[in-house]
Design a protein around this motif. Structure first.
Motif: not given
Length: 317
Positions: A191-199, A211-214
């Protein structure tokens, strides 16, 4: 919740862009342009420049700012560009560093979690310092990078939720190497603008299903086309293809792990049309025939498999 805008960053492969050097270890600006084009042409969703892979601690502040500006200009709006603010000073110094990086035109300024506060400083100090940086830079979007140097600082779930709900953050690079931790953080970001990108490439598919972004990591530097494909098709491609691409990318990252980032540059010098030299300021050891042979062998093997990949510009590889 307030925010500079309602925009978010795209899902997919976010290379942590390498820094090309000449033989004398001065920056090869022409190859910076070539690498920028190559990453975009091969499917990168965005570019994270001035990161650890780009040897940010071994660049001067002038070089860091010039690098960010150069990549922004070369990208010319084709993909978003983000870059780190590298300052471990007091709150005012960190805010000033963030403002200088924002002035280069990047789409978000990335804060290094372990530079915001020292190892012996509390989460409360960390939060207060971040709030000062935000207040001093209205209208600027930010990111968080859990860089392992100078030490790895993993913000608590409560801090991650606070960061997300601030409305000012759009990028989070997770280095927890824990799908449980990563999944809880993704839930806190909903529900926020923040996205999670896995390293971590080995858990990319799991993180995407959570639900991660990339991915923002090593593998995206050498095979952005395959990382991009996996991010886009993890849920709709045949499972055997997803597993194969995931496993090969995991091995590919392991192959370049020794003597990285020079190893990644050597790999690209063989596997792509790039003329990037295997030269590093951070880790100056060379790549000889012994170290280079497995890189060449694996690059050739990877190419021979004709794996599915994201759409690319003609002759991009």
């Amino acid at each position: 919740m307030t925010s500079p805008s309602d925009t978010t960053l795209p899902n997919g492969a976010w290379p942590v862009m390498l820094t090309p050097f000449h033989d004398d270890r001065s920056i090869d600006w022409e190859e910076v342009d070539e690498l920028t084009d190559w990453l975009i042409d091969n499917g990168a969703a965005g570019i994270f420049t001035v990161a650890l892979s780009g040897e940010m601690y071994d660049l001067t502040e002038e070089e860091r700012l010039r690098m960010a500006r150069r990549v922004v200009e070369r990208s010319a709006g084709r993909v978003p560009v983000i870059a780190s603010s590298v300052s471990a000073g007091d709150a005012d110094e960190q805010a000033h560093s963030a403002a200088a990086m924002a002035a280069t035109g990047v789409d978000a300024v990335v804060l290094i979690s372990s530079l915001v506060a020292a190892l012996d400083e509390t989460d409360a100090v960390w939060q207060e310092r971040v709030q000062h940086i935000l207040d001093a830079n209205p209208g600027v979007d930010f990111g968080i990078y859990e860089c392992p140097l100078p030490y790895k600082r993993l913000p608590s779930l409560e801090l991650v939720r606070w960061v997300a709900e601030s409305g000012r953050f759009v990028f989070y690079k997770d280095t927890s190497h824990s799908v449980v931790t990563l999944s809880a953080r993704i839930e806190a970001m909903k529900g926020t603008r923040l996205k999670m990108y896995n390293a971590q490439i080995s858990s990319l598919t799991e993180s995407l299903r959570a639900g991660g972004a990339g991915l923002s990591g090593y593998a995206a530097n050498i095979h952005p086309e395959s990382v991009s494909w996996l991010c886009e098709h993890f849920a709709d491609a045949p499972e055997d293809q997803v597993v194969t691409v995931q496993r090969l990318l995991t091995v590919a990252e392991h192959v370049i792990n020794s003597r990285y980032p020079s190893s990644a540059k050597f790999y690209l010098g063989h596997s792509s049309k790039l003329r990037i030299r295997p030269i590093s300021r951070w880790k100056p050891e060379g790549i000889g025939a012994h170290e280079g042979a497995p890189l060449v062998d694996f690059a050739d093997y990877f190419e021979s498999l004709d794996l599915p990949s994201a759409p690319r510009v003609a002759h991009a590889r």
